[in-house]
Design a protein around this motif. Structure first.
Motif, PDB file in Angstrom:
ATOM      1  N   ILE A 193      30.385 -37.238 -71.194  1.00  0.00           N
ATOM      2  CA  ILE A 193      30.834 -35.864 -71.448  1.00  0.00           C
ATOM      3  C   ILE A 193      32.360 -35.776 -71.382  1.00  0.00           C
ATOM      4  O   ILE A 193      33.018 -35.228 -72.277  1.00  0.00           O
ATOM      5  N   VAL A 194      32.927 -36.347 -70.332  1.00  0.00           N
ATOM      6  CA  VAL A 194      34.384 -36.273 -70.154  1.00  0.00           C
ATOM      7  C   VAL A 194      35.093 -37.030 -71.277  1.00  0.00           C
ATOM      8  O   VAL A 194      36.076 -36.536 -71.855  1.00  0.00           O
ATOM      9  N   LEU A 202      38.819 -30.883 -75.647  1.00  0.00           N
ATOM     10  CA  LEU A 202      38.022 -29.705 -75.256  1.00  0.00           C
ATOM     11  C   LEU A 202      38.256 -29.352 -73.782  1.00  0.00           C
ATOM     12  O   LEU A 202      38.405 -30.238 -72.942  1.00  0.00           O
ATOM     13  N   TRP A 203      38.214 -28.078 -73.504  1.00  0.00           N
ATOM     14  CA  TRP A 203      38.111 -27.631 -72.115  1.00  0.00           C
ATOM     15  C   TRP A 203      36.687 -27.908 -71.640  1.00  0.00           C
ATOM     16  O   TRP A 203      35.729 -27.739 -72.411  1.00  0.00           O
ATOM     17  N   LEU A 204      36.567 -28.289 -70.392  1.00  0.00           N
ATOM     18  CA  LEU A 204      35.234 -28.518 -69.829  1.00  0.00           C
ATOM     19  C   LEU A 204      35.011 -27.468 -68.741  1.00  0.00           C
ATOM     20  O   LEU A 204      35.753 -27.419 -67.756  1.00  0.00           O
ATOM     21  N   ILE A 205      34.017 -26.619 -68.966  1.00  0.00           N
ATOM     22  CA  ILE A 205      33.694 -25.587 -67.982  1.00  0.00           C
ATOM     23  C   ILE A 205      32.455 -26.084 -67.237  1.00  0.00           C
ATOM     24  O   ILE A 205      31.406 -26.314 -67.843  1.00  0.00           O
ATOM     25  N   ARG A 223      35.737 -32.212 -62.046  1.00  0.00           N
ATOM     26  CA  ARG A 223      37.131 -32.020 -61.594  1.00  0.00           C
ATOM     27  C   ARG A 223      37.715 -33.345 -61.105  1.00  0.00           C
ATOM     28  O   ARG A 223      38.915 -33.576 -61.216  1.00  0.00           O
ATOM     29  N   ALA A 224      36.854 -34.206 -60.580  1.00  0.00           N
ATOM     30  CA  ALA A 224      37.326 -35.508 -60.102  1.00  0.00           C
ATOM     31  C   ALA A 224      37.715 -36.428 -61.264  1.00  0.00           C
ATOM     32  O   ALA A 224      38.465 -37.382 -61.081  1.00  0.00           O
ATOM     33  N   MET A 225      37.194 -36.146 -62.477  1.00  0.00           N
ATOM     34  CA  MET A 225      37.390 -37.065 -63.597  1.00  0.00           C
ATOM     35  C   MET A 225      38.345 -36.515 -64.664  1.00  0.00           C
ATOM     36  O   MET A 225      38.944 -37.270 -65.414  1.00  0.00           O
ATOM     37  N   TYR A 226      38.453 -35.205 -64.722  1.00  0.00           N
ATOM     38  CA  TYR A 226      39.171 -34.555 -65.834  1.00  0.00           C
ATOM     39  C   TYR A 226      39.852 -33.296 -65.291  1.00  0.00           C
ATOM     40  O   TYR A 226      39.619 -32.188 -65.774  1.00  0.00           O
ATOM     41  N   PRO A 227      40.664 -33.455 -64.235  1.00  0.00           N
ATOM     42  CA  PRO A 227      41.148 -32.275 -63.500  1.00  0.00           C
ATOM     43  C   PRO A 227      42.033 -31.350 -64.331  1.00  0.00           C
ATOM     44  O   PRO A 227      42.033 -30.144 -64.096  1.00  0.00           O
ATOM     45  N   ASP A 228      42.742 -31.910 -65.337  1.00  0.00           N
ATOM     46  CA  ASP A 228      43.674 -31.056 -66.095  1.00  0.00           C
ATOM     47  C   ASP A 228      42.973 -30.104 -67.042  1.00  0.00           C
ATOM     48  O   ASP A 228      43.570 -29.143 -67.517  1.00  0.00           O
ATOM     49  N   ARG A 229      41.695 -30.420 -67.368  1.00  0.00           N
ATOM     50  CA  ARG A 229      41.011 -29.582 -68.369  1.00  0.00           C
ATOM     51  C   ARG A 229      39.646 -29.087 -67.891  1.00  0.00           C
ATOM     52  O   ARG A 229      38.874 -28.575 -68.696  1.00  0.00           O
ATOM     53  N   THR A 243      23.299 -13.573 -53.056  1.00  0.00           N
ATOM     54  CA  THR A 243      23.264 -13.148 -54.469  1.00  0.00           C
ATOM     55  C   THR A 243      23.796 -11.730 -54.657  1.00  0.00           C
ATOM     56  O   THR A 243      24.524 -11.462 -55.598  1.00  0.00           O
ATOM     57  N   GLY A 244      23.412 -10.831 -53.749  1.00  0.00           N
ATOM     58  CA  GLY A 244      23.807  -9.428 -53.919  1.00  0.00           C
ATOM     59  C   GLY A 244      25.238  -9.133 -53.511  1.00  0.00           C
ATOM     60  O   GLY A 244      25.757  -8.058 -53.819  1.00  0.00           O
ATOM     61  N   SER A 245      25.880 -10.075 -52.840  1.00  0.00           N
ATOM     62  CA  SER A 245      27.260  -9.822 -52.410  1.00  0.00           C
ATOM     63  C   SER A 245      28.254 -10.039 -53.548  1.00  0.00           C
ATOM     64  O   SER A 245      29.396  -9.596 -53.465  1.00  0.00           O
ATOM     65  N   ARG A 246      27.833 -10.718 -54.587  1.00  0.00           N
ATOM     66  CA  ARG A 246      28.648 -10.958 -55.761  1.00  0.00           C
ATOM     67  C   ARG A 246      29.962 -11.636 -55.389  1.00  0.00           C
ATOM     68  O   ARG A 246      31.028 -11.005 -55.392  1.00  0.00           O
ATOM     69  N   ILE A 247      29.854 -12.887 -55.034  1.00  0.00           N
ATOM     70  CA  ILE A 247      31.076 -13.622 -54.698  1.00  0.00           C
ATOM     71  C   ILE A 247      31.005 -15.071 -55.182  1.00  0.00           C
ATOM     72  O   ILE A 247      30.031 -15.773 -54.928  1.00  0.00           O
ATOM     73  N   GLY A 248      32.038 -15.441 -55.927  1.00  0.00           N
ATOM     74  CA  GLY A 248      32.123 -16.797 -56.460  1.00  0.00           C
ATOM     75  C   GLY A 248      33.583 -17.124 -56.725  1.00  0.00           C
ATOM     76  O   GLY A 248      34.474 -16.450 -56.207  1.00  0.00           O
ATOM     77  N   TRP A 249      33.814 -18.161 -57.538  1.00  0.00           N
ATOM     78  CA  TRP A 249      35.199 -18.541 -57.807  1.00  0.00           C
ATOM     79  C   TRP A 249      35.327 -19.372 -59.070  1.00  0.00           C
ATOM     80  O   TRP A 249      34.341 -19.893 -59.592  1.00  0.00           O
ATOM     81  N   ILE A 250      36.591 -19.474 -59.530  1.00  0.00           N
ATOM     82  CA  ILE A 250      36.957 -20.465 -60.550  1.00  0.00           C
ATOM     83  C   ILE A 250      38.000 -21.342 -59.911  1.00  0.00           C
ATOM     84  O   ILE A 250      38.880 -20.859 -59.200  1.00  0.00           O
ATOM     85  N   CYS A 251      37.910 -22.632 -60.211  1.00  0.00           N
ATOM     86  CA  CYS A 251      38.924 -23.577 -59.745  1.00  0.00           C
ATOM     87  C   CYS A 251      39.418 -24.348 -60.960  1.00  0.00           C
ATOM     88  O   CYS A 251      38.608 -24.806 -61.782  1.00  0.00           O
ATOM     89  N   GLY A 252      40.721 -24.472 -61.087  1.00  0.00           N
ATOM     90  CA  GLY A 252      41.276 -25.223 -62.209  1.00  0.00           C
ATOM     91  C   GLY A 252      42.774 -25.372 -62.056  1.00  0.00           C
ATOM     92  O   GLY A 252      43.327 -25.073 -60.993  1.00  0.00           O
ATOM     93  N   PRO A 253      43.430 -25.826 -63.130  1.00  0.00           N
ATOM     94  CA  PRO A 253      44.884 -26.003 -63.069  1.00  0.00           C
ATOM     95  C   PRO A 253      45.596 -24.681 -62.756  1.00  0.00           C
ATOM     96  O   PRO A 253      45.158 -23.617 -63.196  1.00  0.00           O
ATOM     97  N   GLU A 254      46.720 -24.804 -62.037  1.00  0.00           N
ATOM     98  CA  GLU A 254      47.438 -23.612 -61.567  1.00  0.00           C
ATOM     99  C   GLU A 254      47.811 -22.635 -62.680  1.00  0.00           C
ATOM    100  O   GLU A 254      47.653 -21.427 -62.527  1.00  0.00           O
ATOM    101  N   ASP A 255      48.329 -23.177 -63.801  1.00  0.00           N
ATOM    102  CA  ASP A 255      48.801 -22.252 -64.854  1.00  0.00           C
ATOM    103  C   ASP A 255      47.628 -21.474 -65.463  1.00  0.00           C
ATOM    104  O   ASP A 255      47.760 -20.301 -65.812  1.00  0.00           O
TER     105      ASP A 255
END
Ligand code: PLP
Length: 394
Positions: A193-194, A202-205, A223-229, A243-255
């Protein structure tokens, strides 16, 4: 009333694949007991210690507007967790706290797609993926993984979808541990895939919301293999029964995160501070709490294997993670949808047709391991017995 094309085509044809679920809920509302093995929701609730932390935070006044990217403390904790998993240096500037993984999926696609860009995702898929991509203005392109290859996607599955109009293909969305199949992508799968993403820019989500539900093998993050994208999608819904608290995150490059934070300012305006404080408390409990939340599924998976033993009509796709079993019913000759409809009518057991998750899992049903052990075993036994009534097999 004329609504925008964007919203009216979120679920084209009016079907969102959840018809069996809605019908089961109607039957229950009308007084018929139904064993629901449909949605990905634990049969336990958020632990009291987390709710107490939430209550304390609210009473202490954390009820005003919270910092849009998330509180520093929570972003630090999420960053530390991801750095530990991946070995990639990760700071709060790599993290945006979102109202659940779903909002993170939407934000990630908004960040990488221009209107009309193609966005790839692997089939079978979590049912909201195509609508999320459409909502972000993209064109969803499903890439079927092969049931007979254990639903592990390969470069050979992906590349044919990159030949036409490759310049406008911007992203690939993957999910491991996988909903609906329970499959965990192997190192070889992720390498393919990477490499494909790198070759085609491609961006990898990477949707990793089931990363604490690993029954066999190891969860690996791209993220360990393709951290920039890579944009990692995380959530406390499944790991902490929030589930009902609705809390998650995105992690990626700073910019990228800076841009996505700007999106959050213009959409969600952040996540309530008392929820974030409770999430930080929950993360600080470490692996022990996560293991407690995952324990019922860890326990039910071998129970399911026992029920399925000694017959070949209903076969489980090897389920290495997540809270689901994908059952291959192709030997019955029925579609997953017909099987699920008939099982609901005759036995009042609701499961999700494989066809609700794309084309690749046709002839399968997804069983959520989300009722108490005894009801789960009884429902599976009834499902297997029902399958046998459909064929000549004794
Ligand atoms: N991704 C996958 C694969 C899921 O199964 C789900 C929920 O079932 C989500 C994302 C969204 O979860 P949430 O928005 O509750 O974090």
């Amino acid at each position: 009333m004329t609504l925008s094309t964007r919203i009216s085509t979120l679920t084209p044809g009016g079907s969102d694949g959840w018809e069996v679920f809605y019908r089961a809920r109607q039957m229950k509302a009308a007084g018929t007991p139904v064993t629901e093995l449909t949605i990905g929701e634990h049969d336990i609730r958020t632990e009291k210690i987390i709710l107490d932390a939430m209550h304390r935070a609210a009473v202490d006044g954390h009820t005003g507007y919270a910092a849009v990217p998330g509180t520093l403390g929570l972003r630090e904790a999420v960053a530390a967790r991801i750095q530990k998993q991946t070995g990639v240096p990760t700071t709060p500037d790599n993290i945006l706290i979102t109202p659940g993984g779903q909002a993170a999926l939407f934000a990630a696609h908004i960040a990488v797609l221009d209107p009309g860009d193609r966005a790839l995702f692997i089939d079978p898929y979590y049912a909201t993926y195509p609508g999320t991509i459409r909502g972000a203005g993209g064109i969803p392109v499903a890439i079927p993984a092969d049931a007979d290859a254990g639903f592990q996607p390969t470069a050979a599955n992906i590349t044919p979808h990159l030949t036409d109009d490759a310049a406008t293909t911007k992203s690939l969305l993957i999910n491991t541990p996988n909903n609906p199949t329970g499959v965990i992508y192997t190192q070889d799968t992720l390498t393919q895939i990477v490499d494909t993403c790198r070759a085609h820019n491609l961006w990898l989500i990477s949707d990793e919301v089931y990363d604490t539900q690993v029954w066999s093998g190891t969860h690996l993050s791209t993220r360990a293999m393709y951290p920039d994208r890579t944009l990692v999608i995380g959530s406390m819904s499944k790991s902490h029964a929030m589930t009902g608290s609705r809390i998650g995150w995105i992690c990626g490059p700073e910019d990228v995160l800076e841009a996505i934070t700007n999106l959050a300012t213009h959409t969600t305006y952040g996540v309530p501070g008392y929820i974030q404080d409770a999430a930080l408390f929950a993360l600080n409990q470490g692996d022990t709490l996560e293991a407690r939340v995952a324990a019922p599924f860890a326990r039910r998976r071998p129970l399911a294997m026992q029920v399925l033993e000694g017959q070949n009509l209903v076969r489980a796709v090897p389920c290495d993670g997540a809270m689901y079993l994908m059952l291959d019913l192709r030997a019955t000759g029925l579609s997953g949808r017909d099987f699920a409809e008939q099982l609901l009518d005759t036995h009042h057991i609701a499961v999700m047709p494989g066809e609700s998750f794309g084309t690749a899992a046709a002839g399968h049903v997804r069983v959520a391991m989300t009722v108490d052990d005894a009801s789960f075993v009884a429902a599976l036994e009834a499902l297997v017995a029902f399958a046998h009534t459909l064929t000549q097999e004794p």
